[in-house]
Design a protein around this motif. Structure first.
Motif, PDB file in Angstrom:
ATOM      1  N   LEU A  86       0.847  -1.182   0.000  1.00  0.00           N
ATOM      2  CA  LEU A  86       0.000   0.000   0.000  1.00  0.00           C
ATOM      3  C   LEU A  86       0.883   1.232   0.000  1.00  0.00           C
ATOM      4  CD1 LEU A  86      -2.780   1.395   0.317  1.00  0.00           C
ATOM      5  CD2 LEU A  86      -2.464   1.184   2.795  1.00  0.00           C
ATOM      6  N   GLY A  87       0.704   2.083  -1.037  1.00  0.00           N
ATOM      7  CA  GLY A  87       1.430   3.340  -1.112  1.00  0.00           C
ATOM      8  C   GLY A  87       0.569   4.465  -0.578  1.00  0.00           C
ATOM      9  N   GLU A  88       0.853   5.678  -1.007  1.00  0.00           N
ATOM     10  CA  GLU A  88       0.108   6.830  -0.507  1.00  0.00           C
ATOM     11  C   GLU A  88      -1.285   6.930  -1.098  1.00  0.00           C
ATOM     12  OE1 GLU A  88       2.271  10.438  -0.867  1.00  0.00           O
ATOM     13  OE2 GLU A  88       4.064   9.603   0.050  1.00  0.00           O
ATOM     14  N   ARG A  89      -1.436   6.514  -2.367  1.00  0.00           N
ATOM     15  CA  ARG A  89      -2.724   6.675  -3.036  1.00  0.00           C
ATOM     16  C   ARG A  89      -3.313   5.383  -3.580  1.00  0.00           C
ATOM     17  NH1 ARG A  89       0.602  10.527  -5.157  1.00  0.00           N
ATOM     18  NH2 ARG A  89       0.759   9.333  -7.056  1.00  0.00           N
ATOM     19  N   ARG A  90      -2.561   4.314  -3.623  1.00  0.00           N
ATOM     20  CA  ARG A  90      -3.068   3.082  -4.215  1.00  0.00           C
ATOM     21  C   ARG A  90      -2.315   1.886  -3.669  1.00  0.00           C
ATOM     22  NH1 ARG A  90       0.469   1.811  -8.867  1.00  0.00           N
ATOM     23  NH2 ARG A  90      -1.172   0.471  -9.628  1.00  0.00           N
ATOM     24  N   TRP A  91      -2.797   0.693  -3.997  1.00  0.00           N
ATOM     25  CA  TRP A  91      -2.081  -0.518  -3.615  1.00  0.00           C
ATOM     26  C   TRP A  91      -1.909  -1.395  -4.835  1.00  0.00           C
ATOM     27  CZ3 TRP A  91      -4.025  -5.534  -3.840  1.00  0.00           C
ATOM     28  CH2 TRP A  91      -5.389  -5.664  -4.074  1.00  0.00           C
ATOM     29  N   TRP A  92      -0.973  -2.326  -4.783  1.00  0.00           N
ATOM     30  CA  TRP A  92      -0.691  -3.210  -5.910  1.00  0.00           C
ATOM     31  C   TRP A  92      -0.118  -4.524  -5.419  1.00  0.00           C
ATOM     32  CZ3 TRP A  92       1.793   1.285  -4.760  1.00  0.00           C
ATOM     33  CH2 TRP A  92       3.101   1.166  -4.333  1.00  0.00           C
ATOM     34  N   HIS A  93      -0.200  -5.530  -6.288  1.00  0.00           N
ATOM     35  CA  HIS A  93       0.368  -6.844  -6.002  1.00  0.00           C
ATOM     36  C   HIS A  93       1.884  -6.775  -6.084  1.00  0.00           C
ATOM     37  CE1 HIS A  93      -3.747  -8.046  -7.009  1.00  0.00           C
ATOM     38  NE2 HIS A  93      -3.507  -9.142  -6.337  1.00  0.00           N
ATOM     39  N   ASP A  94       2.547  -7.591  -5.281  1.00  0.00           N
ATOM     40  CA  ASP A  94       4.001  -7.653  -5.305  1.00  0.00           C
ATOM     41  C   ASP A  94       4.496  -8.392  -6.547  1.00  0.00           C
ATOM     42  OD1 ASP A  94       6.619  -7.322  -4.417  1.00  0.00           O
ATOM     43  OD2 ASP A  94       6.585  -9.147  -3.227  1.00  0.00           O
ATOM     44  N   LYS A  95       3.744  -9.347  -7.024  1.00  0.00           N
ATOM     45  CA  LYS A  95       4.133 -10.145  -8.203  1.00  0.00           C
ATOM     46  C   LYS A  95       3.170  -9.821  -9.344  1.00  0.00           C
ATOM     47  CE  LYS A  95       7.217 -12.391  -5.769  1.00  0.00           C
ATOM     48  NZ  LYS A  95       8.595 -12.144  -5.843  1.00  0.00           N
ATOM     49  N   GLU A  96       2.481 -10.825  -9.831  1.00  0.00           N
ATOM     50  CA  GLU A  96       1.540 -10.623 -10.934  1.00  0.00           C
ATOM     51  C   GLU A  96       0.146 -10.327 -10.384  1.00  0.00           C
ATOM     52  OE1 GLU A  96       1.608 -13.796 -13.748  1.00  0.00           O
ATOM     53  OE2 GLU A  96       3.762 -14.025 -13.592  1.00  0.00           O
ATOM     54  N   LEU A  97      -0.657  -9.616 -11.175  1.00  0.00           N
ATOM     55  CA  LEU A  97      -2.030  -9.352 -10.775  1.00  0.00           C
ATOM     56  C   LEU A  97      -2.827 -10.653 -10.747  1.00  0.00           C
ATOM     57  CD1 LEU A  97      -2.802  -6.157 -12.873  1.00  0.00           C
ATOM     58  CD2 LEU A  97      -2.222  -6.297 -10.452  1.00  0.00           C
ATOM     59  N   CYS A  98      -3.764 -10.735  -9.841  1.00  0.00           N
ATOM     60  CA  CYS A  98      -4.578 -11.948  -9.779  1.00  0.00           C
ATOM     61  C   CYS A  98      -5.668 -11.881 -10.840  1.00  0.00           C
ATOM     62  CB  CYS A  98      -5.178 -12.128  -8.388  1.00  0.00           C
ATOM     63  SG  CYS A  98      -6.283 -10.836  -7.827  1.00  0.00           S
ATOM     64  N   PRO A  99      -6.130 -13.022 -11.319  1.00  0.00           N
ATOM     65  CA  PRO A  99      -7.203 -13.015 -12.316  1.00  0.00           C
ATOM     66  C   PRO A  99      -8.505 -12.539 -11.689  1.00  0.00           C
ATOM     67  CG  PRO A  99      -6.697 -15.256 -11.651  1.00  0.00           C
ATOM     68  CD  PRO A  99      -5.680 -14.362 -10.990  1.00  0.00           C
TER      69      PRO A  99
END
Length: 59
Positions: free
Chosen positions: A35-48
């Motif tokens: 989780l960053g300041e404005r969004r979050w993301w997967h560490d590896k690949e995006l999940c389906p």
């Protein structure tokens, strides 16, 4: 994208030493996430997409 590339998108004017994302997991697939300041993301690949909403769950 690498974590550094994601960091650059999330906080391009923040020095790496000052950037401190919150670790967590994706509620849909259980992969590590950040989780960053404005969004979050997967560490590896995006999940389906499986029709379920994906939320960031802090550790």
């Amino acid at each position: 994208m690498t974590l550094d590339e994601q960091r650059a998108l999330d906080a391009p004017f923040t020095l790496p030493d000052e950037w401190d994302p919150i670790p967590g997991t994706c509620s849909r697939c259980g992969q590590d996430a950040w989780l960053g300041e404005r969004r979050w993301w997967h560490d590896k690949e995006l999940c389906p997409s499986r029709g379920l909403p994906a939320e960031f769950l802090p550790d």
